[in-house]
Design a protein around this motif. Sequence first.
Motif, PDB file in Angstrom:
ATOM      1  N   TRP A   1    -114.650 -82.699-101.236  1.00 10.11           N
ATOM      2  CA  TRP A   1    -113.690 -81.876-100.790  1.00 10.11           C
ATOM      3  C   TRP A   1    -112.940 -82.975-100.013  1.00 10.11           C
ATOM      4  O   TRP A   1    -113.591 -83.948 -99.099  1.00 10.11           O
TER       5      TRP A   1
ATOM      6  N   ARG B   1    -100.784 -75.202 -97.549  1.00  9.53           N
ATOM      7  CA  ARG B   1    -102.153 -75.919 -97.961  1.00  9.53           C
ATOM      8  C   ARG B   1    -102.136 -77.281 -97.483  1.00  9.53           C
ATOM      9  O   ARG B   1    -103.293 -77.922 -97.652  1.00  9.53           O
ATOM     10  N   TYR B   2    -100.944 -77.798 -96.679  1.00  5.85           N
ATOM     11  CA  TYR B   2    -101.086 -79.185 -96.275  1.00  5.85           C
ATOM     12  C   TYR B   2    -102.316 -79.200 -95.157  1.00  5.85           C
ATOM     13  O   TYR B   2    -102.217 -78.415 -94.253  1.00  5.85           O
TER      14      TYR B   2
ATOM     15  N   GLU C   1     -96.905 -79.469-101.939  1.00  9.58           N
ATOM     16  CA  GLU C   1     -96.781 -78.256-102.539  1.00  9.58           C
ATOM     17  C   GLU C   1     -95.477 -78.061-103.654  1.00  9.58           C
ATOM     18  O   GLU C   1     -94.440 -78.251-103.439  1.00  9.58           O
TER      19      GLU C   1
ATOM     20  N   VAL D   1    -109.178 -79.336-100.190  1.00  7.01           N
ATOM     21  CA  VAL D   1    -108.794 -79.340-101.480  1.00  7.01           C
ATOM     22  C   VAL D   1    -109.970 -80.144-102.018  1.00  7.01           C
ATOM     23  O   VAL D   1    -110.504 -81.024-101.429  1.00  7.01           O
TER      24      VAL D   1
ATOM     25  N   ALA E   1    -106.189 -82.218 -97.723  1.00  5.89           N
ATOM     26  CA  ALA E   1    -104.992 -82.352 -98.434  1.00  5.89           C
ATOM     27  C   ALA E   1    -103.883 -82.825 -97.706  1.00  5.89           C
ATOM     28  O   ALA E   1    -102.851 -82.398 -97.047  1.00  5.89           O
TER      29      ALA E   1
ATOM     30  N   TRP F   1    -109.131 -84.030-110.157  1.00  8.09           N
ATOM     31  CA  TRP F   1    -109.725 -84.564-109.150  1.00  8.09           C
ATOM     32  C   TRP F   1    -110.177 -85.966-109.746  1.00  8.09           C
ATOM     33  O   TRP F   1    -111.290 -86.281-110.290  1.00  8.09           O
TER      34      TRP F   1
ATOM     35  N   TYR G   1    -105.405 -85.579-106.157  1.00  5.23           N
ATOM     36  CA  TYR G   1    -105.790 -84.040-106.523  1.00  5.23           C
ATOM     37  C   TYR G   1    -104.587 -83.274-107.110  1.00  5.23           C
ATOM     38  O   TYR G   1    -103.372 -83.727-106.691  1.00  5.23           O
TER      39      TYR G   1
ATOM     40  N   VAL H   1    -104.454 -79.091-107.633  1.00  2.00           N
ATOM     41  CA  VAL H   1    -104.939 -77.931-107.726  1.00  2.00           C
ATOM     42  C   VAL H   1    -103.824 -76.723-107.279  1.00  2.00           C
ATOM     43  O   VAL H   1    -103.385 -76.412-106.287  1.00  2.00           O
TER      44      VAL H   1
ATOM     45  N   SER I   1    -105.179 -69.074-100.877  1.00  2.00           N
ATOM     46  CA  SER I   1    -106.398 -69.830-101.032  1.00  2.00           C
ATOM     47  C   SER I   1    -106.989 -69.723-102.268  1.00  2.00           C
ATOM     48  O   SER I   1    -107.229 -68.326-102.389  1.00  2.00           O
TER      49      SER I   1
ATOM     50  N   LEU J   1    -100.949 -77.700-105.716  1.00  2.60           N
ATOM     51  CA  LEU J   1    -101.010 -78.626-104.438  1.00  2.60           C
ATOM     52  C   LEU J   1    -101.227 -80.024-105.084  1.00  2.60           C
ATOM     53  O   LEU J   1    -102.431 -80.165-105.893  1.00  2.60           O
TER      54      LEU J   1
ATOM     55  N   ALA K   1    -108.343 -75.155-103.299  1.00  6.94           N
ATOM     56  CA  ALA K   1    -107.506 -75.095-102.217  1.00  6.94           C
ATOM     57  C   ALA K   1    -107.292 -74.004-101.265  1.00  6.94           C
ATOM     58  O   ALA K   1    -107.006 -73.098-101.646  1.00  6.94           O
TER      59      ALA K   1
END
Length: 436
Positions: free
Chosen positions: A372, A356-357, A380, A361, A375, A34, A210, A212, A101, A215, A90
């Motif tokens: 946060w 997770r698009y 991915e 994140v 994302a 991050w 980022y 995670v 998640s 992602l 994420a």
Amino acid sequence: MPAVNAPRLRARTIEVPHSGDLLRFASPTSPLVWLRQGDGIVASGSAWRGEFTGETRIPDSADAWRQVVEAADIDDTVKATGSGLVAFGAFAFAAESGARSVLEVPELIVGRRGSVSFVTAITADGSEPKPRLPEAQPFGETDATAILEDGLMSSDEHRRAIDRALDLIHTGHLSKVVLAREQRGGLPAGADRRRLLARLASAYPECWTYAVDGLTGTSPETLVRVLERQVSARVLAGTAPRGADEEADARAQARLRHSEKNLAEHRYAVESALASLETLDTHDDPGTGLTSSRVPFTLKLPNLWHLASDIRGTLPTGVTVLDLVDALHPTAAVGGTPTPAALDAILALEPFDRQRYAGPVGWVGAGGDGEWAVALRGAEIDASGSITAYAGGGIVASSDAADEYRETQLKFRPIVEALRGDAEDESRRRGGKTTR
């Protein structure tokens, strides 16, 4: 509140000399990262991990985090942003997604905020944490490069999806819906993923870089940030390409600032964010509540202009950053308006799982603070190196399918160029600077 198998984590943070390039301390194969403008936190190992699914995935994670923190023993004399016990997180965009998640507490965190550098060690077996600055690891020889190709959403499929979305808008079912398309590729075996992150961070220093749980990307959009109970959020909606020279760029900026289509798209997004936050804003004094600027400003990135608005205020009592994440996601900027109808349309019109698009994140600290982002501008990347990148755009009544396709091409550029190995070229073309 769901019961959590929460070990008694022990976390200890110490200040260390200037740490240099933080990416050198991240894992080459499964980095936790991050960063913005060279500051932030990177991590390795796993002391605790929580996985969550379904409609309650974010509130369940918030409850789990409270239980983990209550059981933890934390020694943090540094008290910098990101020090102490921290979990990276994420979340899947949709409740129906098959993507996991996650909240992940690492075993070792190296961080820097301004002039302060620190190391946090975390144990889960009851042993005493022994934080120390590890030796920086040079990047591996195998680069994280790939060529991406269109996936299930071809240009023709994208046009048909937009036509169907416009039918829903013109018949009154929707005001706006965000439609994405995807591209796919693969990393070479043994690739050092920090190389990809270094290119993203170099080309887009003002964005959140980022990584995670695979992602990976560089997002211009702060979903919500809580530092010492002060809340800030940034809404981006409305996009235009940068001009080829200074004069053309100024014209592009002016057109975006006065574009009825983009202003309408932006207004939907800001109103959605404020309405979501109002559910948590219990301040008795209206002067301490959460508010937004009335007029959006233009945000300059290396390849795009965005319309942007900032939301600021004070965190309500008893609320953590994860509660705000739950209230805000999904914003109209990545979902649509009205939200339930837009999410139904996305499920019907996109022939893939977003995973997770466009989901949240970031990280959360023991005191409920955290940072946060949405994302975006990323992909991915699974353990085998398979890549699925995403880019989308907001569809409103005045949208044109060809223009929307070109917008997704622009939004793919950060991850496409970074995977191609030439993201730094974009930064150099724009003078190496962006403006918030």
